[in-house]
Design an enzyme around this catalytic site. Structure first.
Site, PDB file in Angstrom:
ATOM      1  N   LYS A   7     -67.014  58.927  16.447  1.00 16.94           N
ATOM      2  CA  LYS A   7     -67.729  58.208  17.426  1.00 16.94           C
ATOM      3  C   LYS A   7     -67.104  58.273  18.596  1.00 16.94           C
ATOM      4  O   LYS A   7     -67.492  58.380  19.597  1.00 16.94           O
ATOM      5  CB  LYS A   7     -67.943  56.391  16.883  1.00 16.94           C
ATOM      6  CG  LYS A   7     -68.668  56.054  18.074  1.00 16.94           C
ATOM      7  CD  LYS A   7     -69.335  54.376  17.708  1.00 16.94           C
ATOM      8  CE  LYS A   7     -68.264  53.508  17.560  1.00 16.94           C
ATOM      9  NZ  LYS A   7     -68.757  52.150  17.185  1.00 16.94           N
ATOM     10  N   ASP A  97     -65.406  51.871  21.929  1.00 14.60           N
ATOM     11  CA  ASP A  97     -66.397  52.295  22.160  1.00 14.60           C
ATOM     12  C   ASP A  97     -67.159  51.780  23.298  1.00 14.60           C
ATOM     13  O   ASP A  97     -68.377  51.292  23.222  1.00 14.60           O
ATOM     14  CB  ASP A  97     -67.073  52.094  20.890  1.00 14.60           C
ATOM     15  CG  ASP A  97     -67.657  50.831  20.420  1.00 14.60           C
ATOM     16  OD1 ASP A  97     -66.949  49.640  20.981  1.00 14.60           O
ATOM     17  OD2 ASP A  97     -68.194  50.555  19.421  1.00 14.60           O
ATOM     18  N   HIS A 358     -78.472  92.118  44.287  1.00 12.97           N
ATOM     19  CA  HIS A 358     -79.381  91.833  43.337  1.00 12.97           C
ATOM     20  C   HIS A 358     -79.161  92.850  42.022  1.00 12.97           C
ATOM     21  O   HIS A 358     -78.874  94.062  42.372  1.00 12.97           O
ATOM     22  CB  HIS A 358     -80.936  92.124  43.716  1.00 12.97           C
ATOM     23  CG  HIS A 358     -81.150  93.209  45.101  1.00 12.97           C
ATOM     24  ND1 HIS A 358     -81.834  92.666  46.135  1.00 12.97           N
ATOM     25  CD2 HIS A 358     -80.624  94.356  45.283  1.00 12.97           C
ATOM     26  CE1 HIS A 358     -81.655  93.631  47.094  1.00 12.97           C
ATOM     27  NE2 HIS A 358     -81.183  94.750  46.391  1.00 12.97           N
ATOM     28  N   TYR A 361     -74.256  93.937  37.591  1.00 10.09           N
ATOM     29  CA  TYR A 361     -73.208  93.342  36.906  1.00 10.09           C
ATOM     30  C   TYR A 361     -71.787  93.852  37.518  1.00 10.09           C
ATOM     31  O   TYR A 361     -71.509  94.925  37.773  1.00 10.09           O
ATOM     32  CB  TYR A 361     -73.205  93.882  35.717  1.00 10.09           C
ATOM     33  CG  TYR A 361     -71.985  93.164  34.803  1.00 10.09           C
ATOM     34  CD1 TYR A 361     -71.836  91.906  34.622  1.00 10.09           C
ATOM     35  CD2 TYR A 361     -71.119  94.150  34.425  1.00 10.09           C
ATOM     36  CE1 TYR A 361     -70.468  91.491  33.627  1.00 10.09           C
ATOM     37  CE2 TYR A 361     -69.799  93.868  33.672  1.00 10.09           C
ATOM     38  CZ  TYR A 361     -69.682  92.528  33.340  1.00 10.09           C
ATOM     39  OH  TYR A 361     -68.317  91.963  32.762  1.00 10.09           O
ATOM     40  N   ASN A 372     -71.229  96.696  50.670  1.00 11.66           N
ATOM     41  CA  ASN A 372     -72.432  96.457  50.157  1.00 11.66           C
ATOM     42  C   ASN A 372     -72.541  97.136  48.887  1.00 11.66           C
ATOM     43  O   ASN A 372     -72.661  98.517  48.731  1.00 11.66           O
ATOM     44  CB  ASN A 372     -73.599  96.734  51.090  1.00 11.66           C
ATOM     45  CG  ASN A 372     -74.830  96.284  50.430  1.00 11.66           C
ATOM     46  OD1 ASN A 372     -75.127  95.488  50.867  1.00 11.66           O
ATOM     47  ND2 ASN A 372     -75.636  97.217  50.021  1.00 11.66           N
ATOM     48  N   ARG A 435     -74.663 113.190  40.187  1.00 11.07           N
ATOM     49  CA  ARG A 435     -75.846 113.216  39.301  1.00 11.07           C
ATOM     50  C   ARG A 435     -76.193 114.683  39.327  1.00 11.07           C
ATOM     51  O   ARG A 435     -76.042 115.640  39.994  1.00 11.07           O
ATOM     52  CB  ARG A 435     -76.935 112.295  40.233  1.00 11.07           C
ATOM     53  CG  ARG A 435     -77.224 112.915  41.797  1.00 11.07           C
ATOM     54  CD  ARG A 435     -78.001 111.761  42.503  1.00 11.07           C
ATOM     55  NE  ARG A 435     -78.414 112.165  43.935  1.00 11.07           N
ATOM     56  CZ  ARG A 435     -78.660 111.576  44.856  1.00 11.07           C
ATOM     57  NH1 ARG A 435     -78.782 110.388  44.833  1.00 11.07           N
ATOM     58  NH2 ARG A 435     -79.036 112.355  46.087  1.00 11.07           N
TER      59      ARG A 435
END
Length: 469
Positions: A7, A97, A358, A361, A372, A435
């Site tokens: 407790k 308590d 936005h 991660y 940026n 890419r």
């Protein structure tokens, strides 16, 4: 409590029940040294867990073991034996308590005890409904306490008394030790009752006095989860009132929850649905919430944190976080920097003026000043066995949908193209493109998806422009 947790170890606003009592007891000393000369916790049930907790949170506190729970008088006797059996000066006994008890009330009890020259002074309170409590019976002329009468044993006139016993006492140490040796166990429970000491001392000609608590809620004990929630509400209101009187705006106290260890500076603003926990600190003019939970997090002056969860993070002055951001341990956000919507960070340093606006991660990373980070970027820090670090320099512009596969460094002033998977260091001032080359296969839809809505739309457009389908 119906719990595997003892407790007194249940949490209340960031501190255990016994931790609150120890904090109040720790304010019993003189103003020059806010500590009692000796502080002992008597442990019995689940003493291993309680002792471990005390070792971690209150290392200067001594413990005394009550191996068998033979009553309150027996518990106090075990405490005195830990201190050698007899203590000079005032001994204050509190319950483990009663988390709403304050240092100010205990100091009032101790000063009343010494000022009135009492052998024992009981802390009392006047309650709206005294049903079930022991009544304080006083001498009409002197005000001294003549008896504590349990509800079941009280007469009609005594039951009309609203002053009750709290179970908190101040004793003359030497008289207490002597009286405890005279306490009998010939009662229904076969236990040593501490309250019997009052009668023993009074019969010996010593004065028994009382000090009345200003707020009867301070003496409330916790015996179930309902009472725990009620105490949490009371303590939370007390903490928020203190903050507001110090210059903090709490828009909706009913939906705002804070721990006792949270600190604020003037003109901080807390919006509804906010929880502030641990060592969280809000700087001057900081604005937090709505719907935000911060633990062990520092928010700098003028910063804005909206709809965010943060743990062991630091938000710099005038920085902006959220909405819907998640700052994990080790996050450090610099002056005027931004961590935006649906961004998660961990062990990351984001420099002055830099932005992660936005859908990204950022983990195990250092970002310099005024850079940026494009939307939907991921700092790929884990190779399945170990974590690796990514460094992004100052004044960098990284494209959307970038993967930074650590360890990798982006030099000052560099750019990276959208959709790139960056696996090699990028020299300062360079543009990195990683890419595949785009290739358009004309007529693919008509051949592979004939009759589809896409094929019909393409065919209609082709007719309008005069081209081939």
């Amino acid at each position: 409590m119906k719990s595997a947790t003892p407790k007194v170890l249940h949490d209340l606003c960031g501190r255990s029940l016994v931790g609150h009592v120890l904090a109040a007891a720790g304010e019993l000393g003189p103003e020059t040294a806010q500590n009692p000369e000796k502080l002992v916790v008597v442990v019995g049930h689940a003493r291993e867990k309680v002792t471990a907790h005390l070792t971690e949170t209150a290392p200067g506190v001594r413990t005394a073991v009550q191996a068998e729970q033979n009553g309150t008088g027996h518990a106090v006797r075990m405490g005195l034996e830990e201190l050698g059996g007899v203590v000079d000066g005032t001994v204050v006994v509190v319950c483990g308590d009663t988390p709403l008890l304050t240092g100010a009330t205990l100091r009032k009890l101790a000063s009343t005890h010494t000022g009135d020259g009492n052998a024992v002074t009981v802390l009392t309170a006047e309650v709206p409904d005294a049903t079930g409590y022991g009544r304080i019976v006083r001498d009409a002329a002197s005000g001294a306490v003549t008896a504590i009468v349990e509800h079941k044993d009280a007469s009609d006139s005594q039951r009309a008394i609203r002053e009750i016993n709290s179970g908190v006492f101040a004793f003359d140490g030497q008289l207490l030790a002597d009286a405890l040796g005279k306490v009998r166990t010939d009662n229904s429970q076969g236990e040593e009752y501490l309250t019997d000491v009052l009668g023993i001392l009074r019969e010996a000609g010593h004065r028994v006095g009382a000090a009345v608590a200003a707020d009867h809620r301070e003496i409330a004990g916790i015996n179930n989860r309902v009472q725990l929630a009620q105490a949490r509400r009371i303590l939370n209101d007390r903490l928020l009132e203190r903050a507001m009187l110090a210059g903090v705006t709490v828009v909706d106290p009913a939906s705002t929850w804070v721990d006792v260890t949270v600190t604020f500076e003037q003109d901080a603003i807390v919006h509804p649905g906010t929880q502030l926990q641990g060592a969280t600190h809000l700087g001057e003019g900081a604005e937090v919430g709505p719907n935000t939970r911060l633990k062990d997090t520092r928010v700098g002056a003028g910063a804005r944190v909206d709809n965010t969860v943060a743990n062991d993070a630091e938000v710099g002055p005038q920085a902006s976080v959220g909405p819907y951001a998640y700052l994990r341990p080790g996050t450090r956000i610099g002056l005027k920097a931004k961590v935006g919507t649906y961004v998660e960070t961990k062990n990351a340093s984001i420099g002055e003026g830099s932005k992660v606006p936005h859908l990204s991660y950022v983990g195990d990373a250092t970002i310099g000043e005024y850079s940026n980070i494009g939307a939907a970027s991921v700092f790929v820090n884990y190779d399945g066995e170990a974590k690796h670090h990514t460094t992004v320099g100052s004044h960098c512009k990284t494209g959307s949908d970038n993967m930074f596969v650590a360890p990798v460094t982006i030099g000052d002033g560099a750019y990276t193209a959208a959709g790139s998977v960056i696996t090699k260091d990028v020299p300062p001032g360079s543009l990195a493109v990683a890419r595949g080359q785009q290739r358009n296969i004309e007529g693919w839809v008509a051949r592979k998806r004939p009759g589809s809505a896409a094929a019909k739309a393409a065919e209609a457009t082709s007719r309008e422009t005069g081209g081939e389908s």
